[in-house]
Motif scaffolding. Structure first.
Motif, short mmCIF file in Angstrom:
data_model
loop_
_atom_site.label_atom_id
_atom_site.label_comp_id
_atom_site.label_asym_id
_atom_site.label_seq_id
_atom_site.Cartn_x
_atom_site.Cartn_y
_atom_site.Cartn_z
N MET A 49 0.83 -1.28 0.08
CA MET A 49 -0.21 0.10 -0.11
C MET A 49 0.85 1.08 -0.20
N ARG A 50 2.09 1.08 0.52
CA ARG A 50 2.67 2.50 0.61
C ARG A 50 3.38 2.61 -0.71
N THR A 51 3.40 1.94 -1.54
CA THR A 51 4.08 1.94 -3.19
C THR A 51 3.02 2.52 -4.09
N VAL A 52 1.87 2.61 -3.99
CA VAL A 52 0.66 3.12 -4.77
C VAL A 52 0.28 4.28 -4.59
N SER A 53 -0.18 5.03 -5.67
CA SER A 53 -0.75 6.43 -5.58
C SER A 53 -2.32 6.19 -5.70
N TRP A 54 -2.97 7.43 -5.77
CA TRP A 54 -4.60 7.29 -5.83
C TRP A 54 -4.57 7.02 -7.29
N GLU A 55 -3.81 7.59 -8.13
CA GLU A 55 -3.83 7.30 -9.83
C GLU A 55 -3.68 5.74 -10.14
N ASP A 56 -2.97 5.06 -9.29
CA ASP A 56 -2.90 3.80 -9.64
C ASP A 56 -4.22 2.97 -8.98
N TRP A 57 -4.91 3.40 -8.25
CA TRP A 57 -6.07 2.95 -7.61
C TRP A 57 -7.03 2.90 -9.00
N VAL A 58 -7.11 4.33 -9.67
CA VAL A 58 -7.88 4.45 -10.43
C VAL A 58 -7.52 3.62 -11.71
N ASP A 59 -6.33 3.69 -12.17
CA ASP A 59 -5.90 2.79 -13.31
C ASP A 59 -6.19 1.21 -13.11
N SER A 60 -6.16 0.81 -12.04
CA SER A 60 -6.41 -0.61 -11.90
C SER A 60 -7.85 -0.82 -11.95
N ALA A 61 -8.66 0.10 -11.37
CA ALA A 61 -10.19 -0.10 -11.71
C ALA A 61 -10.60 0.10 -13.24
#
Length: 234
Positions: free
Chosen positions: A46-58
């Motif tokens: 969780m320390r290595t990801v950004s909110w943009e990564d959350w959106v990209d994965s979705a």
């Protein structure tokens, strides 16, 4: 055929939306319930990801659904609700359901929150109550690195101007006793949305985890009704 993308909450998993997923599966619907980037792998990931990564994965799961059907409905809980709003800037969404969406607090709410913290854990416990849902709140917060919480706050800021651009049908369901994402925030979000078809449902007895609370059947009823509108509205 329509597709359904279900997005879980912060430090959560697809189990956050299990009652909705079960209802859709029983009805033979096509759905995806992805694990968001950085989730399901412990604190270090969780320390290595950004909110943009959350959106990209979705978005990856949304594109998979769109390869099968152009009409995709997004159902997001808490963090997932924010991501659903951000996806609306990238992909056409048929209908959008926001469950317990967190919103940036006003100055007054920040002062109230600081006052509660100053009073100590006992005051917070008294205000929030007790039980399994409260334990779940604190479990998620204590296992989440500070960086991830910072990313959540950054996402909340990024989402704010997007509410005013939503043009698809939107349903918001929120618990009146939600102490993590106050219902006043849900009302502000609702007022910002310009969609011709929108609905806000405040559940009088529910807290943040509305799909694990006493009014889950009402949530499912509202979701089903919103996803199957009258023929004149389709």
């Amino acid at each position: 055929m329509e597709g359904y993308l279900l997005l879980h909450g912060f430090a959560g998993s697809p189990a956050d939306l299990q009652p909705v997923a079960q209802m859709l599966k029983q009805e033979g619907r096509l759905l995806r319930c992805p694990v968001l980037a950085g989730h399901g792998s412990g604190r270090d990931r969780m320390r290595t990801v950004s909110w943009e990564d959350w959106v990209d994965s979705a978005e990856g799961s949304l594109i998979q659904l769109k390869d099968v059907t152009p009409r995709v409905n997004v159902i997001g809980f808490s963090l997932g609700a924010l991501i659903g709003v951000m996806l609306s800037q990238r992909q056409r969404i048929h209908r959008l359901i926001l469950l317990s969406p967190p919103a940036l607090p006003t100055a007054q709410e920040l002062i109230q929150g600081a006052t509660e913290v100053a009073r100590g854990p006992l005051a917070i416990h008294r205000r929030m109550g007790s039980g399994a849902s409260i334990k779940e709140y604190f479990r998620r917060l204590t296992r989440s690195p500070v960086q991830a919480i910072h990313e959540l706050y950054q996402l909340m800021k990024a989402v704010e101007p997007v509410y005013g651009e939503l043009d698809m049908p939107v349903l918001i369901i929120h618990g009146a006793k939600d102490e993590l994402a106050h219902p006043r925030g849900a009302r502000r979000v609702y007022e910002q949305i310009p969609s011709e078809e929108k609905r806000l449902v405040i559940l009088p007895h529910s807290r943040h985890l509305i799909l694990k609370d006493d009014e889950v059947e009402q949530v499912l009823k509202e979701v089903r009704s919103f996803l199957t509108p009258a023929p004149s509205l389709v």
